[in-house]
Write an enzyme that holds these catalytic residues in place. Structure first.
Site, PDB file in Angstrom:
ATOM      1  CG  HIS A  12     -62.406  -0.550   8.132  1.00  0.00           C
ATOM      2  ND1 HIS A  12     -63.062   0.536   7.570  1.00  0.00           N
ATOM      3  CD2 HIS A  12     -62.527  -1.561   7.226  1.00  0.00           C
ATOM      4  CE1 HIS A  12     -63.562   0.187   6.396  1.00  0.00           C
ATOM      5  NE2 HIS A  12     -63.243  -1.070   6.163  1.00  0.00           N
ATOM      6  CG  HIS A  14     -61.870  -4.517   4.632  1.00  0.00           C
ATOM      7  ND1 HIS A  14     -63.184  -4.410   5.022  1.00  0.00           N
ATOM      8  CD2 HIS A  14     -61.575  -5.845   4.645  1.00  0.00           C
ATOM      9  CE1 HIS A  14     -63.673  -5.621   5.266  1.00  0.00           C
ATOM     10  NE2 HIS A  14     -62.716  -6.500   5.045  1.00  0.00           N
ATOM     11  CG  ASP A  16     -62.091  -1.407   0.419  1.00  0.00           C
ATOM     12  OD1 ASP A  16     -61.678  -2.121   1.345  1.00  0.00           O
ATOM     13  OD2 ASP A  16     -63.280  -1.066   0.308  1.00  0.00           O
ATOM     14  CG  HIS A  17     -61.649   1.479   3.790  1.00  0.00           C
ATOM     15  ND1 HIS A  17     -62.504   2.537   3.954  1.00  0.00           N
ATOM     16  CD2 HIS A  17     -62.400   0.452   3.300  1.00  0.00           C
ATOM     17  CE1 HIS A  17     -63.735   2.169   3.587  1.00  0.00           C
ATOM     18  NE2 HIS A  17     -63.690   0.913   3.193  1.00  0.00           N
ATOM     19  CG  HIS A 110     -66.767  -3.250   8.478  1.00  0.00           C
ATOM     20  ND1 HIS A 110     -67.799  -3.501   7.609  1.00  0.00           N
ATOM     21  CD2 HIS A 110     -65.628  -3.294   7.724  1.00  0.00           C
ATOM     22  CE1 HIS A 110     -67.308  -3.683   6.392  1.00  0.00           C
ATOM     23  NE2 HIS A 110     -66.005  -3.575   6.433  1.00  0.00           N
ATOM     24  CG  ASP A 133     -66.633  -0.004   4.800  1.00  0.00           C
ATOM     25  OD1 ASP A 133     -66.971   1.102   4.337  1.00  0.00           O
ATOM     26  OD2 ASP A 133     -65.945  -0.820   4.157  1.00  0.00           O
ATOM     27  CG  HIS A 203     -68.030   0.962   0.738  1.00  0.00           C
ATOM     28  ND1 HIS A 203     -68.430  -0.327   0.477  1.00  0.00           N
ATOM     29  CD2 HIS A 203     -66.756   0.877   1.165  1.00  0.00           C
ATOM     30  CE1 HIS A 203     -67.448  -1.170   0.758  1.00  0.00           C
ATOM     31  NE2 HIS A 203     -66.406  -0.439   1.177  1.00  0.00           N
TER      32      HIS A 203
END
Length: 242
Positions: A12, A14, A16-17, A110, A133, A203
């Site tokens: 996905h 976000h 942080d990904h 998510h 996530d 995570h």
């Protein structure tokens, strides 16, 4: 070496990904020379996989690299093909199937981030599932059934509740993870019901210190639910599936 990387899978978008994509894209493409040897850069387009929003989002990131990319082609003589990206967008289904490796994407939940997906990797009779996530979803148990390794995100609810009590002025920000993540105990339930052979948590929220006592406290209660081995995941860990 990063020059070995030619395929990138997103669950996905976000930050942080996907925030490290620029580094992966450039360092896998550029040739790195040391006194001992030459590490040839990627000379083929990068293959990018992800949910249906991937090309729109990662494509904009690639556009922001254009100044750097043009210099590397014209001045450093980097291979032009390596500057390109080929996209495979799929929320449900097989996204990669060659050389004995089969990768299947499947939807998780998510929200408000949508779409979000997980991946099932199959190779040489072994199966690894990476959750991305998500809150607990039936799709995870379906695809993780009998998996040799399940890498699942998790947060420790008592620890998070303690932080909220300690910092009530940040209650909204601290309580949000409970809306779109999975607790450690829920992850244990998923692994047990799916018959997973080994569960790895990632995570972490809040992240435990990297020592046995803290990690044991983080997974407290999970062994009462899930009978298999539990590992608190750390960057660069490697697992051998026998």
């Amino acid at each position: 070496m990063p020059q070995r990387i030619s395929d990138v899978l997103f669950t996905h978008h976000h930050y942080d990904h996907n925030g490290g994509f620029f580094d992966v894209f450039i360092t896998s493409w550029r040739t790195h020379i040391t006194a001992e040897r030459v590490f040839e850069g990627r000379s083929v387009p990068m293959q990018v996989y992800g949910p249906e929003t991937t090309k729109a989002i990662i494509g904009k990131m690639r556009e922001s690299f254009e100044f750097d990319v043009k210099l590397r082609i014209s001045y450093n003589l980097s291979d032009e093909a390596g500057s390109r990206i080929e996209y495979t967008e799929c929320n449900e289904g097989v996204v990669y199937d060659k050389d004995g490796i089969r990768i299947t994407a499947f939807e998780v939940d998510h929200r408000p981030v949508y779409p979000a997906i997980a991946y099932k990797f199959e190779y040489n009779g072994k199966t690894v599932v990476i959750s991305g996530d998500t809150i607990p979803v039936a799709n995870m148990e379906k695809h993780a059934a009998g998996a040799d390794l399940l890498v699942h995100e998790a947060y420790n609810k008592p620890w998070l509740d303690a932080l909220i009590a300690r910092y009530p002025q940040h209650e909204k920000a601290l309580s949000n993870p409970a809306k779109y993540h999975t607790t450690t105990l829920e992850a244990a339930q998923i692994a047990q019901r799916a018959g997973v052979k080994h569960l790895v948590l990632t995570h972490h929220i809040p992240a435990p210190e990297a020592n046995p006592a803290a990690e044991q406290a983080y997974i407290e209660g999970m062994a009462d639910i899930y009978a298999g081995p539990i590992t608190v995941g750390r960057d660069l860990m490697a697992f051998e599936l026998k």
